[in-house]
Design an enzyme around this catalytic site. Sequence first.
Site, PDB file in Angstrom:
ATOM      1  N   GLY A  75      -1.583  -2.521   9.474  1.00 59.67           N
ATOM      2  CA  GLY A  75      -0.693  -2.686  10.628  1.00 59.67           C
ATOM      3  C   GLY A  75       0.210  -3.907  10.577  1.00 59.67           C
ATOM      4  CG  ASP A 101      -5.407  -3.346   3.983  1.00 57.98           C
ATOM      5  OD1 ASP A 101      -4.354  -2.839   4.390  1.00 57.98           O
ATOM      6  OD2 ASP A 101      -6.194  -2.765   3.205  1.00 57.98           O
ATOM      7  N   GLY A 135       1.889  -1.557   4.193  1.00 54.37           N
ATOM      8  CA  GLY A 135       2.081  -0.173   3.765  1.00 54.37           C
ATOM      9  C   GLY A 135       3.315   0.443   4.373  1.00 54.37           C
ATOM     10  CB  SER A 165      -0.895   0.000   1.240  1.00 59.61           C
ATOM     11  OG  SER A 165      -1.370   1.312   1.501  1.00 59.61           O
ATOM     12  N   GLY A 220      -9.314   3.635   6.738  1.00 63.01           N
ATOM     13  CA  GLY A 220      -9.281   5.096   6.657  1.00 63.01           C
ATOM     14  C   GLY A 220      -7.867   5.653   6.681  1.00 63.01           C
ATOM     15  N   GLY A 229      -3.402   4.811   7.224  1.00 66.73           N
ATOM     16  CA  GLY A 229      -2.265   3.905   7.358  1.00 66.73           C
ATOM     17  C   GLY A 229      -1.634   4.067   8.734  1.00 66.73           C
ATOM     18  CG  ASP A 243      -5.387   1.580   0.825  1.00 69.87           C
ATOM     19  OD1 ASP A 243      -6.152   0.615   0.966  1.00 69.87           O
ATOM     20  OD2 ASP A 243      -4.190   1.575   1.203  1.00 69.87           O
ATOM     21  CG  HIS A 253      -9.088  -1.666   0.168  1.00 69.42           C
ATOM     22  ND1 HIS A 253      -8.423  -1.538   1.378  1.00 69.42           N
ATOM     23  CD2 HIS A 253     -10.387  -1.917   0.474  1.00 69.42           C
ATOM     24  CE1 HIS A 253      -9.287  -1.700   2.366  1.00 69.42           C
ATOM     25  NE2 HIS A 253     -10.481  -1.921   1.850  1.00 69.42           N
TER      26      HIS A 253
HETATM   27  C1  DX5 Z   1      -6.286   1.370   5.616  1.00 66.92           C
HETATM   28  C2  DX5 Z   1      -5.748   0.839   4.333  1.00 66.92           C
HETATM   29  C3  DX5 Z   1      -4.491   0.007   4.425  1.00 66.92           C
HETATM   30  C4  DX5 Z   1      -3.342   0.670   5.106  1.00 66.92           C
HETATM   31  C5  DX5 Z   1      -2.091  -0.168   5.101  1.00 66.92           C
HETATM   32  O1  DX5 Z   1      -7.529   1.946   5.392  1.00 66.92           O
HETATM   33  O2  DX5 Z   1      -6.728   0.043   3.717  1.00 66.92           O
HETATM   34  O3  DX5 Z   1      -4.155  -0.470   3.135  1.00 66.92           O
HETATM   35  O4  DX5 Z   1      -3.066   1.913   4.559  1.00 66.92           O
HETATM   36  O5  DX5 Z   1      -1.052   0.593   5.628  1.00 66.92           O
HETATM   37  P1  DX5 Z   1      -0.242   0.163   6.946  1.00 66.92           P
HETATM   38  O6  DX5 Z   1       0.524  -1.075   6.589  1.00 66.92           O
HETATM   39  O7  DX5 Z   1       0.632   1.339   7.204  1.00 66.92           O
HETATM   40  O8  DX5 Z   1      -1.242  -0.092   8.036  1.00 66.92           O
HETATM   41 ZN    ZN Z   2      -6.198  -1.178   1.873  1.00 63.60          ZN
END
Ligand code: DX5
Ligand code: ZN
Length: 212
Positions: free
Chosen positions: A172, A170, A192, A6, A138, A140, A31, A62
Amino acid sequence: MQISCSILSSDNRPNSVLKLNNTNVDYLHIDVMDGKFVKNNQFPIEEIKKMLSLSTKKADIHLMVENPSSYIKELAHQNIAYITIHRELDTDLYPIIEEIKKLNYKVGLSIKPDTSVVSLIPYLKDIDLILIMSVEPGYGKQIFLPRTINKLNELNRLRLKYPHLIVEVDGGINNTNIKKLIKAKVDISVVGSFITNNEDYNQVINKLKTIK
Ligand code: DX5
Ligand code: ZN
């Protein structure tokens, strides 16, 4: 374990896409947020198309939006593997699922942390992928919710009846909690900030892909 990166939290997204082209990442995770289904508002259709045009990796889209069709109809003939919509939408999902299939993309259905696995059952035979959110969608850089693992175990019991299903998680995800996902038979991890916070993406991606 396949990795879908992401680029939501990257401070230079075009540059991140170009960097990912030269890594072993499996998918580019985009996203899409409309400020309604989730508070955040990211990736208008022009930016999605720009990222797709820069990427040599297949995209994993997504859609965290109230009106997925308005995006899907703009996305024909692109280098896309999956388009995922949310189970929580207050509308008949079948026409949207059909729309995605008509474009020859695989269909994903996602649930937020408070939505039950059981709510997916009516759709399991008609979709390709389940995306389990391990954070509230919402933003990352959030912390992985441990109760995700119970959901995965529940889903694995259903997968005995629907073995075609691909399972993606998806939010964390890092080099520690990914071990629990491997154990829970997850196919694709969306990662991400744990990747984009680093200079050398491929080093992180290769490490994640070799963890057992
Ligand atoms: C949250 C997104 C994820 C997120 C992943 O709404 O769908 O894809 O950004 O990022 P990390 O890995 O930083 O949680
Ligand atoms: Zn996502």
